[in-house]
Scaffold this active site. Structure first.
Site, PDB file in Angstrom:
ATOM      1  N   ARG A 175       0.432  -1.025   0.213  1.00  0.00           N
ATOM      2  CA  ARG A 175       0.376   0.133   0.614  1.00  0.00           C
ATOM      3  C   ARG A 175       0.478   1.384  -0.307  1.00  0.00           C
ATOM      4  O   ARG A 175       1.614   1.570   0.873  1.00  0.00           O
ATOM      5  CB  ARG A 175      -0.595  -0.114   0.921  1.00  0.00           C
ATOM      6  CG  ARG A 175      -1.633   1.350   1.289  1.00  0.00           C
ATOM      7  CD  ARG A 175      -2.525   1.216   2.052  1.00  0.00           C
ATOM      8  NE  ARG A 175      -2.424   1.745   3.518  1.00  0.00           N
ATOM      9  CZ  ARG A 175      -3.341   1.033   4.697  1.00  0.00           C
ATOM     10  NH1 ARG A 175      -4.615   1.702   4.368  1.00  0.00           N
ATOM     11  NH2 ARG A 175      -3.219   1.544   5.934  1.00  0.00           N
ATOM     12  N   ASP A 455      -3.442   2.437  13.949  1.00  0.00           N
ATOM     13  CA  ASP A 455      -3.164   3.781  13.246  1.00  0.00           C
ATOM     14  C   ASP A 455      -3.638   4.695  13.000  1.00  0.00           C
ATOM     15  O   ASP A 455      -4.160   4.887  13.558  1.00  0.00           O
ATOM     16  CB  ASP A 455      -3.016   2.192  12.303  1.00  0.00           C
ATOM     17  CG  ASP A 455      -4.543   2.887  10.998  1.00  0.00           C
ATOM     18  OD1 ASP A 455      -5.201   3.141  12.121  1.00  0.00           O
ATOM     19  OD2 ASP A 455      -4.506   1.143   9.933  1.00  0.00           O
TER      20      ASP A 455
END
Length: 542
Positions: A175, A455
């Site tokens: 990603r 996160d």
């Protein structure tokens, strides 16, 4: 920098070639990854696409201004025929047809080895929300992935513990960063290159051929899209990279995270824009909740309750998930479920069982609804998720589950959920935002907090809720107290002191807790909603 001895289609330099400047030094291990050919490619991509990135970011701002004026996201009437027509995406590669459990994490060396060895079908190596974008992290991550692709990656810690790849590792998907983030350490014609272009180009340039020779391929997860034109931009960038590498068009395969509210109204359009290379969409639930708050920042009737009450069971999130499944399966693409962020709780069997039960319920819902796979943040959750998807799947995926029963309106996708705002919820938002951003500023973007692997999306939801609660009459505590700046300032100071007591004076003083608290204060007290917490955060990184 020394030019690579191996010739490459990007090696030639024109008289008007872009000027590429690295304003930070490269570690010795990374230098072979940044040949002159690599720099040439970065220069070409940076010059060609900087104006389009800027224009799309400007369009985001204009869209948000319309939302602030009272508009709500909706399906685009100009693309109605595309949504109604019958078409499908390109065939899915063999090693991506079974993705029933995926694990995600940052691009540090130990994480990559453990995740590839975890037993999950796929590992998503993340340069975005679970990695602090320091130059060291981003470049070391590329070195680690280079070694992982060639299966030479290993690590021996100071205590002698050794890590290396086992046989049959998980399929690797990377990603890159979203369009809103730049890589300030690489300038093209004096301007920073888009972080996502840097991440993707360096990874693909150095690894695409090796992956193809292994019978796999170069695969990406694309984050934070808000419009199909942003997907179209990725299509152009990846097509140019394929041309530069002299590989077949459509070789680079992508999965797109639907993690913004505007994107859920454009899923067909996003699939179509990437039709030759897209293999699926993913329910990026935490960022989606953040995006909902951001889009409706000025809407008093769209204020959400405590974060813990906004689960995938609430109507607007359930509608989003089921519409994603229906849309993807109609087009021959996978519909991936969301993240289970729980961490196994050692030493407390009852608490651990309660956490695992939440994971089971979440994965039963996803598999029963027709998702083709799901995400976990910790290897300990893989057997739980795997057992559930093994039981529900009749084959490698659920593409045959068309969900034609699903009928979702625009109103259902934007309807807020009911619930309460509590002192514990507000204090929890302040506490977790400070703890997470302290770690983020210290270079650690994936952080265990209160038995959850957090996160950047966590901190984004937390600070966005505080900002919105302060500014709307609906942002009132369940005991009747108004939420205002003096209240928030006082509680934030108390939570900061609570963190100090918890971690100890030495750790507190050596850490970034006060800097994190100052950053949270900056964004919550600013009358303008800062689009991403990581933008002023990035300014604070070297």
């Amino acid at each position: 920098m020394n030019q690579s001895s191996q010739q490459h289609p990007s090696d030639s330099l024109r008289a008007d070639a872009p000027e590429v400047e690295l304003v930070a030094s490269l570690p010795e291990a990374a230098r072979p990854l940044f040949s002159q050919a690599m720099l040439n490619l970065l220069g070409e991509l940076g010059r060609r696409y900087r104006p389009r990135v800027d224009a799309l970011l400007e369009q985001r701002e204009q869209r948000q201004q319309r939302f602030n004026a009272g508009e709500s996201p909706d399906f685009d009437p100009s693309t109605a025929s595309l949504r109604e027509d019958d078409w499908t995406v390109a065939p899915i590669p063999a090693d991506l047809r079974d993705r029933r459990v995926e694990i995600t994490g940052p691009v540090d060396r130990k994480m990559i080895i453990n995740a590839l060895n975890s037993g999950a079908r796929v590992f998503m190596a993340d340069f975005e929300d679970s990695s602090t974008p320091t130059w060291g992290n981003m470049v070391d991550g590329q070195v680690n992935l280079f070694d992982a692709v060639r299966r030479t990656i290993s690590l021996t810690q100071a205590d002698g513990k050794h890590y290396e790849l086992k046989q049959d590792p998980a399929v690797l998907i990377v990603r890159p960063r979203g369009w809103h983030l730049d890589e300030k350490h690489v300038l093209v014609d004096g301007r920073p290159i888009a972080g996502g272009i840097f991440d993707a180009a360096v990874y693909l340039f150095n690894n695409a051929q090796a992956l193809l020779q292994q019978g796999s391929g170069p695969y990406l997860y694309l984050p934070k899209l808000e419009h199909w034109r942003e997907a179209e931009l990725w299509e152009s960038v990846l097509t140019d990279i394929e041309k530069a590498l002299q590989i077949e068009p459509g070789t680079i395969k992508v999965t797109v995270l639907i993690e913004t509210l505007p994107a859920v109204f454009q899923m067909d359009e996003i699939l179509h824009a990437l039709k030759s290379r897209i293999v699926g969409l993913n329910c990026g639930r935490w960022d989606y909740i953040f995006s909902y708050i951001k889009c409706f920042q000025k809407h008093s009737d769209k204020v959400l309750p405590d974060r813990a009450q906004v689960t995938m069971k609430v109507p607007f999130l359930s509608a989003y998930s089921q519409l994603l499944i229906k849309t993807c399966h109609r087009r021959g693409a996978f519909a991936m479920g969301g993240m289970a962020a729980q961490i196994p709780i050692k030493g407390d069997e009852a608490a651990n069982e309660a956490a695992l039960q939440k994971v089971r319920e979440d994965k039963e819902r996803e598999a029963g609804n027709g998702h083709d796979g799901t995400w976990v943040a910790h290897p300990g959750l893989i057997p739980v998720a795997m057992e559930i998807f093994d039981r529900h799947l009749d084959g490698p995926n659920q593409l045959a589950v068309k969900r034609e029963d699903v009928q979702v309106s625009a109103d259902e996708l934007v309807a807020p959920c009911t619930g309460s705002i509590t002192e514990a919820g507000l204090r929890g938002n302040l506490n977790v935002a400070i703890r997470y951003m302290a770690s983020w500023l210290d270079g650690q973007g994936c952080v265990p907090i209160n038995h959850l692997m957090e996160d950047a999306a966590t901190a984004e939801i937390a600070r966005a809720q505080v900002w919105q609660w302060i500014r709307h009459p609906a942002g009132r505590l369940d005991d009747g107290r108004d939420i205002d700046l003096p209240l928030v300032r006082g509680w934030q100071a108390e939570e900061l002191e609570r963190i100090r007591e918890d971690v100890g004076d030495q750790v507190f003083s050596a850490g970034q807790f006060q800097a994190a608290a100052d950053l949270i204060t900056e964004v919550t007290e600013n009358d303008e909603f800062i689009p991403f917490l990581t933008l002023p955060g990035y300014d604070r990184l070297d």
